[in-house]
Write a protein that holds these residues in place. Structure first.
Motif, PDB file in Angstrom:
ATOM      1  N   SER A   1      -1.681  -4.660   1.770  1.00 56.09           N
ATOM      2  CA  SER A   1      -3.023  -5.067   1.372  1.00 56.09           C
ATOM      3  C   SER A   1      -3.027  -6.573   1.151  1.00 56.09           C
ATOM      4  O   SER A   1      -2.124  -7.118   0.516  1.00 56.09           O
ATOM      5  CB  SER A   1      -3.426  -4.344   0.078  1.00 56.09           C
ATOM      6  OG  SER A   1      -4.681  -4.795  -0.392  1.00 56.09           O
ATOM      7  N   THR A   2      -4.039  -7.254   1.689  1.00 54.80           N
ATOM      8  CA  THR A   2      -4.059  -8.711   1.621  1.00 54.80           C
ATOM      9  C   THR A   2      -4.979  -9.202   0.500  1.00 54.80           C
ATOM     10  O   THR A   2      -5.391  -8.428  -0.358  1.00 54.80           O
ATOM     11  CB  THR A   2      -4.482  -9.307   2.978  1.00 54.80           C
ATOM     12  OG1 THR A   2      -5.844  -8.960   3.257  1.00 54.80           O
ATOM     13  CG2 THR A   2      -3.585  -8.780   4.090  1.00 54.80           C
ATOM     14  N   SER A   3      -5.309 -10.466   0.537  1.00 57.99           N
ATOM     15  CA  SER A   3      -6.023 -11.137  -0.554  1.00 57.99           C
ATOM     16  C   SER A   3      -7.277 -10.367  -0.981  1.00 57.99           C
ATOM     17  O   SER A   3      -8.235 -10.249  -0.216  1.00 57.99           O
ATOM     18  CB  SER A   3      -6.408 -12.549  -0.106  1.00 57.99           C
ATOM     19  OG  SER A   3      -6.972 -13.262  -1.164  1.00 57.99           O
ATOM     20  N   PRO A   4      -7.306  -9.851  -2.213  1.00 60.43           N
ATOM     21  CA  PRO A   4      -8.469  -9.082  -2.659  1.00 60.43           C
ATOM     22  C   PRO A   4      -9.618 -10.004  -3.049  1.00 60.43           C
ATOM     23  O   PRO A   4      -9.420 -11.158  -3.444  1.00 60.43           O
ATOM     24  CB  PRO A   4      -7.940  -8.333  -3.887  1.00 60.43           C
ATOM     25  CG  PRO A   4      -6.873  -9.232  -4.435  1.00 60.43           C
ATOM     26  CD  PRO A   4      -6.261  -9.928  -3.256  1.00 60.43           C
TER      27      PRO A   4
ATOM     28  N   VAL B   1       0.871  -1.174   0.000  1.00 62.49           N
ATOM     29  CA  VAL B   1       0.000   0.000   0.000  1.00 62.49           C
ATOM     30  C   VAL B   1       0.906   1.221   0.000  1.00 62.49           C
ATOM     31  O   VAL B   1       1.806   1.330   0.841  1.00 62.49           O
ATOM     32  CB  VAL B   1      -0.918   0.022   1.233  1.00 62.49           C
ATOM     33  CG1 VAL B   1      -1.796   1.273   1.225  1.00 62.49           C
ATOM     34  CG2 VAL B   1      -1.789  -1.234   1.265  1.00 62.49           C
ATOM     35  N   GLN B   2       0.689   2.132  -0.935  1.00 69.69           N
ATOM     36  CA  GLN B   2       1.601   3.258  -1.105  1.00 69.69           C
ATOM     37  C   GLN B   2       0.880   4.596  -1.018  1.00 69.69           C
ATOM     38  O   GLN B   2      -0.311   4.701  -1.332  1.00 69.69           O
ATOM     39  CB  GLN B   2       2.336   3.159  -2.441  1.00 69.69           C
ATOM     40  CG  GLN B   2       3.230   1.937  -2.557  1.00 69.69           C
ATOM     41  CD  GLN B   2       4.081   1.947  -3.805  1.00 69.69           C
ATOM     42  OE1 GLN B   2       3.848   2.715  -4.745  1.00 69.69           O
ATOM     43  NE2 GLN B   2       5.097   1.095  -3.828  1.00 69.69           N
ATOM     44  N   MET B   3       1.636   5.574  -0.595  1.00 69.17           N
ATOM     45  CA  MET B   3       1.188   6.967  -0.625  1.00 69.17           C
ATOM     46  C   MET B   3       2.395   7.812  -0.985  1.00 69.17           C
ATOM     47  O   MET B   3       3.443   7.715  -0.345  1.00 69.17           O
ATOM     48  CB  MET B   3       0.596   7.389   0.728  1.00 69.17           C
ATOM     49  CG  MET B   3       0.171   8.853   0.761  1.00 69.17           C
ATOM     50  SD  MET B   3      -0.672   9.306   2.307  1.00 69.17           S
ATOM     51  CE  MET B   3      -2.332   8.722   1.966  1.00 69.17           C
TER      52      MET B   3
ATOM     53  N   HIS C   1      -2.740   4.079  -2.740  1.00 67.88           N
ATOM     54  CA  HIS C   1      -2.580   3.242  -3.925  1.00 67.88           C
ATOM     55  C   HIS C   1      -2.160   1.840  -3.492  1.00 67.88           C
ATOM     56  O   HIS C   1      -1.441   1.686  -2.495  1.00 67.88           O
ATOM     57  CB  HIS C   1      -1.518   3.810  -4.871  1.00 67.88           C
ATOM     58  CG  HIS C   1      -1.959   5.016  -5.625  1.00 67.88           C
ATOM     59  ND1 HIS C   1      -1.724   6.306  -5.180  1.00 67.88           N
ATOM     60  CD2 HIS C   1      -2.632   5.136  -6.800  1.00 67.88           C
ATOM     61  CE1 HIS C   1      -2.227   7.171  -6.050  1.00 67.88           C
ATOM     62  NE2 HIS C   1      -2.783   6.489  -7.049  1.00 67.88           N
ATOM     63  N   VAL C   2      -2.599   0.849  -4.247  1.00 67.69           N
ATOM     64  CA  VAL C   2      -2.145  -0.528  -4.065  1.00 67.69           C
ATOM     65  C   VAL C   2      -1.285  -0.886  -5.265  1.00 67.69           C
ATOM     66  O   VAL C   2      -1.731  -0.771  -6.415  1.00 67.69           O
ATOM     67  CB  VAL C   2      -3.321  -1.500  -3.948  1.00 67.69           C
ATOM     68  CG1 VAL C   2      -2.827  -2.953  -3.896  1.00 67.69           C
ATOM     69  CG2 VAL C   2      -4.165  -1.189  -2.717  1.00 67.69           C
ATOM     70  N   LEU C   3      -0.038  -1.271  -5.007  1.00 74.51           N
ATOM     71  CA  LEU C   3       0.851  -1.677  -6.088  1.00 74.51           C
ATOM     72  C   LEU C   3       0.477  -3.089  -6.502  1.00 74.51           C
ATOM     73  O   LEU C   3       0.656  -4.040  -5.740  1.00 74.51           O
ATOM     74  CB  LEU C   3       2.309  -1.611  -5.631  1.00 74.51           C
ATOM     75  CG  LEU C   3       3.353  -2.008  -6.689  1.00 74.51           C
ATOM     76  CD1 LEU C   3       3.292  -1.071  -7.896  1.00 74.51           C
ATOM     77  CD2 LEU C   3       4.749  -2.021  -6.080  1.00 74.51           C
ATOM     78  N   TRP C   4      -0.031  -3.223  -7.719  1.00 74.99           N
ATOM     79  CA  TRP C   4      -0.489  -4.520  -8.210  1.00 74.99           C
ATOM     80  C   TRP C   4       0.564  -5.134  -9.135  1.00 74.99           C
ATOM     81  O   TRP C   4       1.070  -4.471 -10.023  1.00 74.99           O
ATOM     82  CB  TRP C   4      -1.812  -4.377  -8.971  1.00 74.99           C
ATOM     83  CG  TRP C   4      -2.333  -5.701  -9.440  1.00 74.99           C
ATOM     84  CD1 TRP C   4      -2.227  -6.256 -10.678  1.00 74.99           C
ATOM     85  CD2 TRP C   4      -3.016  -6.658  -8.621  1.00 74.99           C
ATOM     86  NE1 TRP C   4      -2.802  -7.492 -10.708  1.00 74.99           N
ATOM     87  CE2 TRP C   4      -3.297  -7.769  -9.459  1.00 74.99           C
ATOM     88  CE3 TRP C   4      -3.417  -6.681  -7.293  1.00 74.99           C
ATOM     89  CZ2 TRP C   4      -3.968  -8.907  -8.977  1.00 74.99           C
ATOM     90  CZ3 TRP C   4      -4.082  -7.796  -6.826  1.00 74.99           C
ATOM     91  CH2 TRP C   4      -4.354  -8.891  -7.660  1.00 74.99           C
ATOM     92  N   GLY C   5       0.876  -6.394  -8.885  1.00 77.46           N
ATOM     93  CA  GLY C   5       1.821  -7.100  -9.743  1.00 77.46           C
ATOM     94  C   GLY C   5       3.012  -7.601  -8.959  1.00 77.46           C
ATOM     95  O   GLY C   5       3.624  -6.849  -8.186  1.00 77.46           O
TER      96      GLY C   5
END
Length: 424
Positions: free
Chosen positions: A363-366, A353-355, A393-397
């Protein structure tokens, strides 16, 4: 030393969870609506179940749990939380007091308690028992359970249980509600499971009961904010006081092919970065310093230092989620797939989780909530960011893959209104 452990868990291949029966019954969308409109029956019989009995049984649980046992009556259940010496959660689940010296517990506390008891020092013995565990939860759950048991059930307090009979078979009705709704969980001998299950289904038919499949079962944990071991966090199995624990489980309990596996963009520097204490998981009210227990010193230090991470729900931005699926039809390498309603394999999911480009949480299992029409995730963020509406923001990948910043908003945990304790 922890880096190789993290790399190994990233390389592990997660398996589909063997529990909950079929993938779907009436369709995962329909099944998700059951705990808002009618009720569901879910099968948690895959959880390990043990009985602990002996003169020191109560003292054992007091010594190994953050919970207070100043008051714990026969016929009462307790959300048991057990920690390692460094204050990280090792196991959590329901503890039921069956008699003066006899207790039952399932899942994480079952394996951890058995492991600790095997070390000796207590006049108490454990044994694995074969039981069924059927949950009935939702707005119509009380009517269904009354019809199946022939009992009013209205005098059963939250987290208490009584003996009942279903289809002529004796069992226990524990009032709880993992979907954040009024519910009962029925425990009995595994040999009686088919008759009891069929009777509950028959009692529920006039009320629109649905069978809960494994494809959507964990969405109720997500909406109701119940973090789950090896899904939303890693229990502290690599700590010093857990030496030999994994080997013990493999020897005494059927692992059903499950192995700990890590996925997501978050890159912890130590395996403990994927473990949490009870305060971070939202269970601070259960921590009572009225007794000595394993992990007390570490948790007292946490209280003195102040909270570092707080449990919240994150709402993923719909347009950004749609972009992930749109990438499957573009010419560039697609983003990592976001499985819905939730991942089909059992794994610890951890995204950064970013700012302003800085990591401020995990952030855990969506999972996709059909009722709320949103992708949600339980997350642990710095306390100053826990105010609902805070943008992050959630960094995805995964590291090394194509990545995307998904806009998200902080929301309450639980996300869905909690009705478990409402008067019957």
């Amino acid at each position: 030393m922890s880096k190789p452990i993290i790399e190994r868990l990233r390389a592990n291949i997660p398996v589909a969870h063997p529990g909950w029966g079929a993938s779907e019954y009436s369709g995962w969308q329909d099944e998700q609506m059951s705990w808002k409109e009618s009720c569901y029956i879910g099968d948690w019989s895959f959880l390990w179940d043990i009985e602990v009995e002996g003169p020191d049984a109560l003292r054992f649980f007091s010594d190994t749990s953050v919970n207070s046992f100043a008051k714990f009556d026969i016929g009462q259940g307790k959300h048991l939380i057990q920690c390692s010496e460094r204050g990280k959660v090792m196991g959590e689940g329901v503890l039921m007091r069956m008699g003066e010296q006899r207790f039952r517990t399932q899942a994480g506390p079952a394996t951890w308690s058995a492991f600790l008891l095997n070390k000796g020092g207590y006049d108490a013995q454990w044994k694995q028992i074969q039981t069924f565990q059927f949950q009935v939860s939702g707005p119509k759950a009380l009517a269904v359970c009354q019809a199946a048991t022939g009992e009013p059930l209205t005098d059963v307090k939250f987290m208490h249980f009584i003996p009942v009979t279903i289809a002529g078979k004796p069992c226990y009705a524990l009032r709880q509600g993992m979907a954040g709704e009024i519910g009962f969980e029925f425990h009995g001998d595994a040999a009686d499971a088919p008759e009891v299950y069929a009777a509950l289904l028959a009692a529920g038919e006039p009320h629109g009961i649905r069978r809960l499949g494994r494809r959507t079962a964990m969405i109720n944990h997500l909406e109701a904010a119940f973090p789950t071991i090896t899904w939303h966090y890693l229990n502290d199995i690599f700590s010093a006081d857990a030496a030999g624990f994994r080997e013990f489980i493999a020897q005494h309990f059927d692992m059903k092919g499950l192995v700990p596996a890590i996925r997501g963009s978050f890159q912890g520097q130590d395996i403990s970065d994927y473990c949490y204490n009870p305060f971070e998981l939202g269970w601070g009210k259960s921590v009572k310093f009225d007794h000595e227990f394993r992990g007390r010193a570490a948790l007292e230090a946490e209280v003195a230092a102040g909270a570092r991470r707080t449990r919240v729900t994150l709402e993923f931005n719909n347009a950004d989620v749609i972009d992930l699926y749109a990438s499957l039809f573009g010419e560039e390498t697609p983003y990592d797939y976001l499985d819905i309603p939730h991942p089909q394999r059992w794994m610890i999911w951890a995204d950064a989780v970013q700012m302003n480009g800085k990591t401020v949480g995990v952030s855990t299992s969506p999972g996709y909530s059909y009722h709320f029409r949103k992708v949600l995730a339980l997350a642990y963020v710095h306390p100053e960011l826990a105010e609902p509406g805070t943008p992050v923001h959630v960094l995805w990948g995964a590291p090394g893959s194509r990545q995307k910043l998904i806009r998200a908003r902080v929301a309450n945990a639980p996300y869905k209104q909690d009705r478990r304790r409402e008067a019957l």
